[in-house]
Scaffold this motif. Structure first.
Motif, PDB file in Angstrom:
ATOM      1  N   LEU A   8      -9.752   8.375  -1.097  1.00 56.38           N
ATOM      2  CA  LEU A   8      -9.253   7.826   0.150  1.00 56.38           C
ATOM      3  C   LEU A   8      -8.028   6.860  -0.265  1.00 56.38           C
ATOM      4  N   LEU A   9      -6.990   6.768   0.667  1.00 60.50           N
ATOM      5  CA  LEU A   9      -5.776   6.183   0.137  1.00 60.50           C
ATOM      6  C   LEU A   9      -5.720   4.967   1.071  1.00 60.50           C
ATOM      7  N   LEU A  10      -5.481   3.792   0.683  1.00 60.42           N
ATOM      8  CA  LEU A  10      -5.185   2.562   1.199  1.00 60.42           C
ATOM      9  C   LEU A  10      -3.676   1.832   1.097  1.00 60.42           C
ATOM     10  N   VAL A  11      -3.088   1.518   2.351  1.00 63.56           N
ATOM     11  CA  VAL A  11      -2.098   0.683   2.352  1.00 63.56           C
ATOM     12  C   VAL A  11      -2.198  -0.611   2.968  1.00 63.56           C
ATOM     13  N   TYR A  12      -1.606  -1.754   2.919  1.00 63.61           N
ATOM     14  CA  TYR A  12      -1.862  -2.993   3.406  1.00 63.61           C
ATOM     15  C   TYR A  12      -1.666  -2.852   4.952  1.00 63.61           C
ATOM     16  N   GLY A  13      -2.378  -3.766   5.603  1.00 63.49           N
ATOM     17  CA  GLY A  13      -2.174  -3.882   7.180  1.00 63.49           C
ATOM     18  C   GLY A  13      -1.111  -4.988   7.429  1.00 63.49           C
ATOM     19  N   PHE A  14      -0.740  -4.678   8.708  1.00 68.75           N
ATOM     20  CA  PHE A  14       0.308  -5.513   9.283  1.00 68.75           C
ATOM     21  C   PHE A  14      -0.192  -7.213   9.407  1.00 68.75           C
ATOM     22  N   HIS A  15      -1.437  -7.313   9.403  1.00 71.38           N
ATOM     23  CA  HIS A  15      -1.859  -8.580   9.800  1.00 71.38           C
ATOM     24  C   HIS A  15      -1.625  -9.584   8.540  1.00 71.38           C
ATOM     25  N   ARG A  16      -1.351  -8.976   7.506  1.00 73.91           N
ATOM     26  CA  ARG A  16      -0.994  -9.958   6.332  1.00 73.91           C
ATOM     27  C   ARG A  16       0.403 -10.132   6.045  1.00 73.91           C
ATOM     28  N   THR A  17       1.408  -9.610   7.012  1.00 68.66           N
ATOM     29  CA  THR A  17       2.839  -9.631   6.796  1.00 68.66           C
ATOM     30  C   THR A  17       3.425 -10.815   6.179  1.00 68.66           C
ATOM     31  N   LYS A  18       3.086 -11.943   6.774  1.00 66.56           N
ATOM     32  CA  LYS A  18       3.485 -13.287   6.231  1.00 66.56           C
ATOM     33  C   LYS A  18       3.408 -13.381   4.757  1.00 66.56           C
ATOM     34  N   GLU A  19       2.130 -12.951   4.221  1.00 70.18           N
ATOM     35  CA  GLU A  19       1.727 -13.118   2.840  1.00 70.18           C
ATOM     36  C   GLU A  19       2.798 -12.120   1.940  1.00 70.18           C
ATOM     37  N   GLU A  20       3.139 -11.036   2.573  1.00 70.22           N
ATOM     38  CA  GLU A  20       4.213 -10.035   2.237  1.00 70.22           C
ATOM     39  C   GLU A  20       5.526 -10.704   2.158  1.00 70.22           C
ATOM     40  N   GLU A  21       5.809 -11.220   3.049  1.00 67.52           N
ATOM     41  CA  GLU A  21       7.383 -12.098   3.002  1.00 67.52           C
ATOM     42  C   GLU A  21       7.332 -13.045   2.184  1.00 67.52           C
ATOM     43  N   LYS A  22       6.370 -13.881   1.733  1.00 63.74           N
ATOM     44  CA  LYS A  22       6.273 -14.812   0.905  1.00 63.74           C
ATOM     45  C   LYS A  22       6.418 -14.067  -0.358  1.00 63.74           C
ATOM     46  N   ALA A  23       5.807 -13.162  -0.984  1.00 66.18           N
ATOM     47  CA  ALA A  23       6.093 -12.536  -2.344  1.00 66.18           C
ATOM     48  C   ALA A  23       7.513 -11.871  -2.298  1.00 66.18           C
ATOM     49  N   ILE A  24       8.009 -11.351  -1.278  1.00 64.12           N
ATOM     50  CA  ILE A  24       9.457 -10.725  -1.209  1.00 64.12           C
ATOM     51  C   ILE A  24      10.347 -12.057  -1.604  1.00 64.12           C
ATOM     52  N   ILE A  30      14.230 -11.664  -3.270  1.00 60.20           N
ATOM     53  CA  ILE A  30      15.642 -12.413  -2.709  1.00 60.20           C
ATOM     54  C   ILE A  30      16.085 -13.321  -3.613  1.00 60.20           C
ATOM     55  N   GLU A  31      15.217 -14.012  -4.332  1.00 59.39           N
ATOM     56  CA  GLU A  31      15.653 -15.213  -5.306  1.00 59.39           C
ATOM     57  C   GLU A  31      16.674 -14.693  -6.469  1.00 59.39           C
ATOM     58  N   ASP A  32      16.738 -13.362  -6.655  1.00 64.40           N
ATOM     59  CA  ASP A  32      17.582 -12.682  -7.533  1.00 64.40           C
ATOM     60  C   ASP A  32      19.066 -12.750  -7.285  1.00 64.40           C
ATOM     61  N   ASP A  33      19.315 -13.151  -5.871  1.00 61.80           N
ATOM     62  CA  ASP A  33      20.437 -13.196  -5.250  1.00 61.80           C
ATOM     63  C   ASP A  33      20.944 -14.702  -5.021  1.00 61.80           C
ATOM     64  N   SER A  34      22.003 -15.203  -5.721  1.00 54.04           N
ATOM     65  CA  SER A  34      22.237 -16.554  -5.788  1.00 54.04           C
ATOM     66  C   SER A  34      22.592 -17.074  -4.368  1.00 54.04           C
ATOM     67  N   ILE A  81      -5.630  -5.857   1.896  1.00 53.04           N
ATOM     68  CA  ILE A  81      -5.878  -6.008   0.719  1.00 53.04           C
ATOM     69  C   ILE A  81      -5.019  -6.824  -0.105  1.00 53.04           C
ATOM     70  N   LEU A  82      -5.115  -7.770  -0.537  1.00 52.99           N
ATOM     71  CA  LEU A  82      -4.340  -8.998  -1.058  1.00 52.99           C
ATOM     72  C   LEU A  82      -3.653  -8.276  -2.063  1.00 52.99           C
ATOM     73  N   VAL A  83      -3.872  -7.815  -3.118  1.00 57.66           N
ATOM     74  CA  VAL A  83      -3.304  -7.180  -4.209  1.00 57.66           C
ATOM     75  C   VAL A  83      -1.993  -6.180  -3.731  1.00 57.66           C
ATOM     76  N   LEU A  84      -2.134  -5.637  -2.581  1.00 55.28           N
ATOM     77  CA  LEU A  84      -1.303  -4.994  -2.019  1.00 55.28           C
ATOM     78  C   LEU A  84      -0.088  -5.630  -1.531  1.00 55.28           C
ATOM     79  N   CYS A  85      -0.508  -6.682  -0.551  1.00 54.91           N
ATOM     80  CA  CYS A  85       0.574  -7.173   0.108  1.00 54.91           C
ATOM     81  C   CYS A  85       1.189  -8.245  -0.529  1.00 54.91           C
ATOM     82  N   HIS A  86       0.650  -8.710  -1.654  1.00 57.01           N
ATOM     83  CA  HIS A  86       1.182  -9.539  -2.725  1.00 57.01           C
ATOM     84  C   HIS A  86       2.120  -9.145  -3.592  1.00 57.01           C
ATOM     85  N   SER A  87       1.948  -8.045  -3.660  1.00 58.57           N
ATOM     86  CA  SER A  87       3.190  -7.139  -4.520  1.00 58.57           C
ATOM     87  C   SER A  87       4.271  -6.816  -3.786  1.00 58.57           C
ATOM     88  N   ALA A  88       5.271  -7.136  -4.224  1.00 64.23           N
ATOM     89  CA  ALA A  88       6.654  -7.094  -3.663  1.00 64.23           C
ATOM     90  C   ALA A  88       7.322  -5.780  -3.739  1.00 64.23           C
TER      91      ALA A  88
END
Length: 292
Positions: A156-172, A177-181, A236-243
């Motif tokens: 079974l293959l799992l990808v993160y769901g859209f309902h945790r998109t805000k957490e994904e944005e925070k990780a990104i 994005i912080e790499d760009d001044s 899944i937390l570990v997926l959506c928190h990995s940028a």
């Protein structure tokens, strides 16, 4: 502003999923992108020294998920490094000690991973059965018991769901994005440039996660002839928190006798690893532009 934005976007691998599971290049593609770091995450673990964190995972009749995933992770690390001399492999754990979900994502982000592959073993919960065990005053007496459900089989293959998109944005924001001044401070949510940039990151990671899952599924089913429960979304937390593009691979049902034997055998583990490496190779060839 628009020119600067397009410049930033050009550093991302740029593909969208088209019909027939093929990838279509968009106008911001570049031939400079390479998959340089792959994070391999062995799911679960034993007691975490000093932290009290304990997530042992599923168990079979004689084996534990945490031991199977670690064994496969070690084999996968060696196989990737042998196949791709220019790729660095980072393990989220290399011992029986457990690592929290957030720490696993932190390790992935701190190492600037380009792919996150989490290895797990599946298991079905027991089924409750109500049966008649006798009679009293001409009325049946019922007893409810729980029996193991060993009918699950395959991957079974799992990808993160859209309902945790805000957490994904925070990780990104925190890890990319912080790499760009110019984007080092918290982006204004009302700023069109920030919104476009964030949406582009999310779109690409979403597309690439699904594409990698498709390639993995093809290898497991077509090449290896194994059953698959398909590709599903889960929060899944570990997926959506990995940028980065991320897929969780349920390598088999450890509480199914046949799958358990397969998961614990050298041949079974080697076959799983070979399938993942082939999928990575196909993924890399699709998203890495080849210079003319």
């Amino acid at each position: 502003m628009i020119c600067g934005l397009l410049g930033l976007l050009s550093f991302l691998p740029s593909f969208t999923v088209a019909s027939g599971n093929s990838l279509k290049k968009d106008s911001t593609s570049t031939n400079n992108y390479k998959v340089k770091t792959i994070i391999v995450d062995a799911g679960h673990g034993g007691q975490h020294s000093g932290a009290g964190h304990f997530s042992p995972g599923a168990s079979g009749s004689y084996s534990l998920e945490r031991n199977v995933t670690l064994a496969i992770a070690f084999k996968l690390q060696k196989a990737i490094e042998k196949e791709f001399s220019d790729v660095k492999v980072v393990l989220t754990r290399s011992s029986d000690d457990d690592v929290s979900w957030q720490k696993r994502a932190d390790i992935a982000n701190e190492n600037k991973g380009n792919l996150f592959i989490s290895l797990h073993c599946n298991s079905l919960p027991g089924r409750r059965i109500r049966e008649v065990v006798g009679h009293k005053h001409h009325k049946p007496i019922y007893k409810t018991t729980e029996v193991a459900d060993r009918s699950g089989k395959g991957v079974l293959l799992l990808v993160y769901g859209f309902h945790r998109t805000k957490e994904e944005e925070k990780a990104i924001k925190e890890n990319l994005i912080e790499d760009d001044s110019e984007m080092n401070t918290n982006p204004d949510p009302n700023d069109p440039e920030s919104i476009i940039l964030m949406n582009e990151y999310k779109r690409k990671y979403r597309t690439q996660s699904i594409r990698l899952a498709e390639l993995l599924n093809t290898e497991f089913t077509v090449t290896d002839g194994r059953h698959s429960d398909g590709i599903r979304e889960q929060g899944i937390l570990v997926l959506c928190h990995s940028a980065m593009p991320a897929v969780l691979v349920e390598t088999g049902y450890i509480n199914n006798p046949d799958d358990e034997a397969y998961l614990n055998s050298e041949d079974g583990q080697n076959e799983i690893v070979a399938s993942i490496v082939r999928a990575i190779k196909n993924y890399k060839s699709e998203i890495e532009e080849v210079s003319p």
